[in-house]
Write a protein that holds these residues in place. Sequence first.
Motif, mmCIF file in Angstrom:
data_model
loop_
_atom_site.group_PDB
_atom_site.id
_atom_site.type_symbol
_atom_site.label_atom_id
_atom_site.label_comp_id
_atom_site.label_asym_id
_atom_site.label_seq_id
_atom_site.Cartn_x
_atom_site.Cartn_y
_atom_site.Cartn_z
ATOM 1 N N LEU A 584 27.814 33.757 37.523
ATOM 2 C CA LEU A 584 28.786 33.654 38.503
ATOM 3 C C LEU A 584 29.489 35.299 37.845
ATOM 4 C CD1 LEU A 584 30.032 30.343 39.150
ATOM 5 C CD2 LEU A 584 29.649 32.304 40.891
ATOM 6 N N GLY A 585 29.534 35.833 36.788
ATOM 7 C CA GLY A 585 29.841 36.088 35.459
ATOM 8 C C GLY A 585 29.426 37.574 36.456
ATOM 9 N N GLU A 595 38.007 41.478 37.511
ATOM 10 C CA GLU A 595 39.720 40.058 37.116
ATOM 11 C C GLU A 595 38.330 38.457 37.447
ATOM 12 O OE1 GLU A 595 42.482 40.806 39.708
ATOM 13 O OE2 GLU A 595 43.093 42.676 38.254
ATOM 14 N N LYS A 596 37.653 38.558 38.490
ATOM 15 C CA LYS A 596 37.021 37.374 37.970
ATOM 16 C C LYS A 596 35.946 36.901 37.569
ATOM 17 C CE LYS A 596 38.289 35.757 42.633
ATOM 18 N NZ LYS A 596 38.523 34.124 42.728
ATOM 19 N N GLN A 599 37.490 35.644 34.464
ATOM 20 C CA GLN A 599 37.737 34.035 34.215
ATOM 21 C C GLN A 599 36.603 33.693 34.728
ATOM 22 O OE1 GLN A 599 39.577 33.670 38.014
ATOM 23 N NE2 GLN A 599 41.057 35.059 38.152
ATOM 24 N N PHE A 600 35.397 33.748 34.857
ATOM 25 C CA PHE A 600 34.237 33.097 34.126
ATOM 26 C C PHE A 600 33.878 32.742 32.962
ATOM 27 C CE2 PHE A 600 33.936 33.189 38.657
ATOM 28 C CZ PHE A 600 33.875 31.887 39.021
ATOM 29 N N TYR A 601 33.242 33.872 32.454
ATOM 30 C CA TYR A 601 33.643 34.429 30.876
ATOM 31 C C TYR A 601 34.563 32.866 29.892
ATOM 32 C CZ TYR A 601 30.279 38.039 32.416
ATOM 33 O OH TYR A 601 28.712 38.090 32.549
#
Length: 608
Positions: A584-585, A595-596, A599-601
């Motif tokens: 996802l990252g 930015e998204k 958040q996943f990382y």
Amino acid sequence: NGNNFGRGFIPRNIGTASLGTASSNQSPQTPVLHTPGGWTRGGTSHGNFGESRPMTSVSGAGYQSAAGQSFDPLNQSKYTHAVLAKKQKNKPEENAKQLEKKVHVAIEESSKCMVQGEFSKALDLAKDAGQIERNLAKYRAKNGITENSNNELSYAAWVNLARAYERNEMDEEAINTYNYLIKKKEFKSSGRLNTNIGNIYFRQKKYMQAIKMYRMALDLIPNSERRIGYKICSNIGYAFVKLNQYNDALKNYQIAMANAPSHKIGLNLFLTYYVIGDVEKMKKTFQKVAKIPLPYQNEYEDELEDFASEDDNNKRETDDNLREEIRIRRKKASDCLYIAARCLAPTINTDDWTEGYDWVYDKLADLHGEIANQMDLDRSIKYLNNQEFDDAIALLKTFEKKDNEIRAMAANNLSFIYFLEGDVKNAEDYADLAIRHSRYNANALVNLGNCRFEHGDYQGAKELYLEAVGVQTDCFEALFNLGLVNFKMDLLTESRKAFERLNVLKPNHPCVLYQIANLQSLEQNYEDAIKWLNILIMNTPSDPSILSFCGDLHGRKFEDSQNLHFQLESYRHFPSNLELITWLGQWFVQNEMYEKSIQFYEQGSKSE
């Protein structure tokens, strides 16, 4: 008429003189005899003989008859007119008997069709039988021979018609036919007919109307048929159970069990107590049922053995049918007792379930040893469910000295236990033992196939799985393992067909749906694979691996939005999946959504 002396012209002047002699110069008129072949000379003559030979004559033999009188040496003609008159007189009765035979044939053919499942044809034949019977009644009335009317035949034709209506789900017509018979005073079986109407209402779930008809039948049943009345009481009890009126059901079951005890009635009474939760009454009822001998137990055995020794094929076939019927009845009775035992054993003592199994085994051991052994097998499975493997193995090993069928079942369970424990050698030995005792044991064949699978003998495992399917076409384990072994042998199409066949037998099983989808994806049929996965997701909507797999297939079709949707759904159900978080990252980085991605990382770093 075939005799040459039957008719002929005998001249009156024939006496004792020589007949038919003449000199060469004279040719007097000689008498002639009429024969079937035509006209012939009446005597013999030859002009060269001086002495004439007498002509053969019939006059002295007593066969002379007057002209126009038929040949009747035994004088039977005087009886002819009397016999013909008698036959003419009996002709209406003979015709009536022929019509009766036609009714019998039509009823029998209709009954055979009902047994064979040809209900539409059975109804047509039943209607034909009824029509012929009505024509017979009219014929008897017209010819004044009603005193010999066969009421039993008429009753049989109407009842057969009503049964045919029932078989064709024409309930209203069947009820009307039964009511017609009930109103006929010459038929005295209205109690049984009311029972049939009650059965129709019961099938229609009109339980109160069924109870009403059953009670009417009870009032009409004669004392000589009280045993049938007690069976009707059992029907009333069953209807009350459907209405959840258990106390009323108990009253009727108790009456039936007290006067006409049977395994089926006993089981219904036992289950009613089971629903109420009365353990003591359950135990008492179970003991009563256990004391009832199985149907034909120790009866007719010698007669059947003698009967089987006959050479006549028809007797052998009849004997086989009789043995099969006895076997079916015993099986049904044993099943009733076995069901009651399985329900009772765990409820006797909920704190110590083994106590209930011990009590049930003691009550069954003397009269029903086979069912007692089955209860011990159930106990071993209970041990397995509780992960008490040592107790299960110890109990199953006690069956090694039992009869072949029980020993085979125990060996099969032992094979299963050893296989779960990873002891493939013992598992294979006991599977072999089970198959030697019962070659057509599908579960034993599956267990042996599993052992071959573990040894890497995929072809041998496949043959055993196929044999198990041949023995039991709906064996889930055999078909599932057949799909797996075909997959191991790179036979993808055969593997998929096995799983698709299994999906027909047991629709929408998650494991089966996943295997089909996986095989479709390996064959690069992504559209079909996604279709199967969507069905799987509807049954298991929160499985993160399935959601991720479905997203991956959309990605192979370059459907990025769908791919992201399913991956996010997977992440929602399993947010600590590092592999999915990394994917996802990267996806958000590639699409410049940093930015998204951050958040996943960050979530991934916390998970580590």
